[in-house]
Design an enzyme around this catalytic site. Structure first.
Site, short mmCIF file in Angstrom:
data_model
loop_
_atom_site.label_atom_id
_atom_site.label_comp_id
_atom_site.label_asym_id
_atom_site.label_seq_id
_atom_site.Cartn_x
_atom_site.Cartn_y
_atom_site.Cartn_z
N GLU A 1 -32.49 -8.32 44.47
CA GLU A 1 -33.55 -9.30 44.23
C GLU A 1 -34.77 -8.99 45.07
O GLU A 1 -34.69 -8.77 46.26
CB GLU A 1 -33.04 -10.71 44.54
CG GLU A 1 -31.88 -11.17 43.66
CD GLU A 1 -32.24 -11.28 42.18
OE1 GLU A 1 -33.43 -11.23 41.84
OE2 GLU A 1 -31.30 -11.41 41.36
N CYS B 1 -28.73 -19.86 44.31
CA CYS B 1 -28.92 -18.53 44.92
C CYS B 1 -30.36 -18.35 45.38
O CYS B 1 -30.61 -17.90 46.50
CB CYS B 1 -28.54 -17.42 43.94
SG CYS B 1 -26.75 -17.31 43.69
N HIS C 1 -27.54 -10.08 43.43
CA HIS C 1 -26.74 -10.77 42.41
C HIS C 1 -25.70 -9.79 41.85
O HIS C 1 -25.99 -8.60 41.64
CB HIS C 1 -27.63 -11.29 41.28
CG HIS C 1 -27.97 -12.74 41.41
ND1 HIS C 1 -29.26 -13.21 41.51
CD2 HIS C 1 -27.17 -13.86 41.45
CE1 HIS C 1 -29.25 -14.53 41.61
NE2 HIS C 1 -28.00 -14.96 41.58
N1 PCA Z 1 -24.63 -17.97 41.54
C1 PCA Z 1 -25.54 -19.07 41.33
C2 PCA Z 1 -25.26 -20.02 42.46
C3 PCA Z 1 -24.00 -19.57 43.08
C4 PCA Z 1 -23.74 -18.24 42.51
O1 PCA Z 1 -22.84 -17.47 42.86
C5 PCA Z 1 -27.00 -18.64 41.20
O2 PCA Z 1 -27.26 -17.53 40.70
O3 PCA Z 1 -27.89 -19.40 41.57
#
Ligand code: PCA
Length: 219
Positions: free
Chosen positions: A79, A142, A166
């Site tokens: 990210e 997140c 992610h």
């Molecule tokens: N993914 C979510 C919140 C917790 C997670 O593992 C997100 O992408 O916001």
């Protein structure tokens, strides 16, 4: 040197979260001489950051790498930026469902990751690990954690690098949703170890204090 590596608890009625299932396998390992400490965070706005701060107080890490699950993505997503916006498509695990709310009222619109994301991406893909630069961490928990972390680090006196990755579903999860991409735990953990190693090496590089002029194009 300590590294804090976090994953999230399951959310959205999933039985597991690919981020925590991967992260927990790396507890206590070392990367480039740095020790990896892992932490499972609640998928709840605000509380996730409080828990992260507890971990930072306990280990005083110089690298903080947070991860979360992004079902539907097919690569490790490095990210680039976190935005100052909570806009949830479904309630978090605490029942919160903010719409268009700032995470930090009056805070900057966005923060950039301070991880060497381009270098990590290049190293991962050249090793055959699917990775990409992502320009949005979404507007759910997140992004909330990522923004809160970068805001905290922007006020920290010590040099610390932080960012967010992610992670796709694990095959176990994709099997229940045919057609959804997934990544094996071996590939994910190898990718995370590499991301940490590249970051620790970056941190250990001697800092150039003065810019020399003229700057040559080959420097
Ligand atoms: N993914 C979510 C919140 C917790 C997670 O593992 C997100 O992408 O916001």
């Amino acid at each position: 040197m300590n590294v804090l590596l976090t994953g999230f608890e399951p959310f959205n009625k999933e039985p597991i979260n690919s981020s925590w299932e991967s992260v927990r396998l790396l507890e206590g390992l070392s990367a480039e001489g740095a020790i990896i400490h892992t932490l499972k965070l609640p998928t709840v706005r605000g509380i996730c950051m409080n828990k992260l701060l507890e971990g930072m107080a306990a280990w005083d890490p110089e690298v903080i790498l947070c991860t979360g699950e992004a079902g539907g993505r097919s690569a490790l997503s490095l990210e680039r930026a976190a935005i100052n916006c909570d806009d949830y498509f479904s309630p978090d695990n605490g029942g919160n469902m903010p719409v268009d709310e700032p995470i930090m009222p009056g805070g900057p619109a966005a923060y950039f990751s301070t991880l060497p994301i381009k270098k990590i991406c290049k190293d991962l893909t050249s090793l055959g690990i699917p990775a990409e630069i992502s320009n949005t961490a979404g507007t759910f928990v997140c992004n909330h954690l990522f923004y809160s972390l970068m805001d905290f680090l922007s006020h920290s006196r010590k040099e610390r690098l932080g960012g967010f990755i992610h992670i796709p579903y694990l095959p176990f999860q994709a099997a229940r949703q045919p057609g959804t991409p997934s990544m094996s735990p071996e590939t994910i953990t190898t990718g995370l170890m590499m991301a940490i190693s590249v970051t620790v090496r970056e941190l250990k590089k001697p800092k150039q204090k003065y810019v020399q002029f003229p700057v040559r194009s080959d420097q």
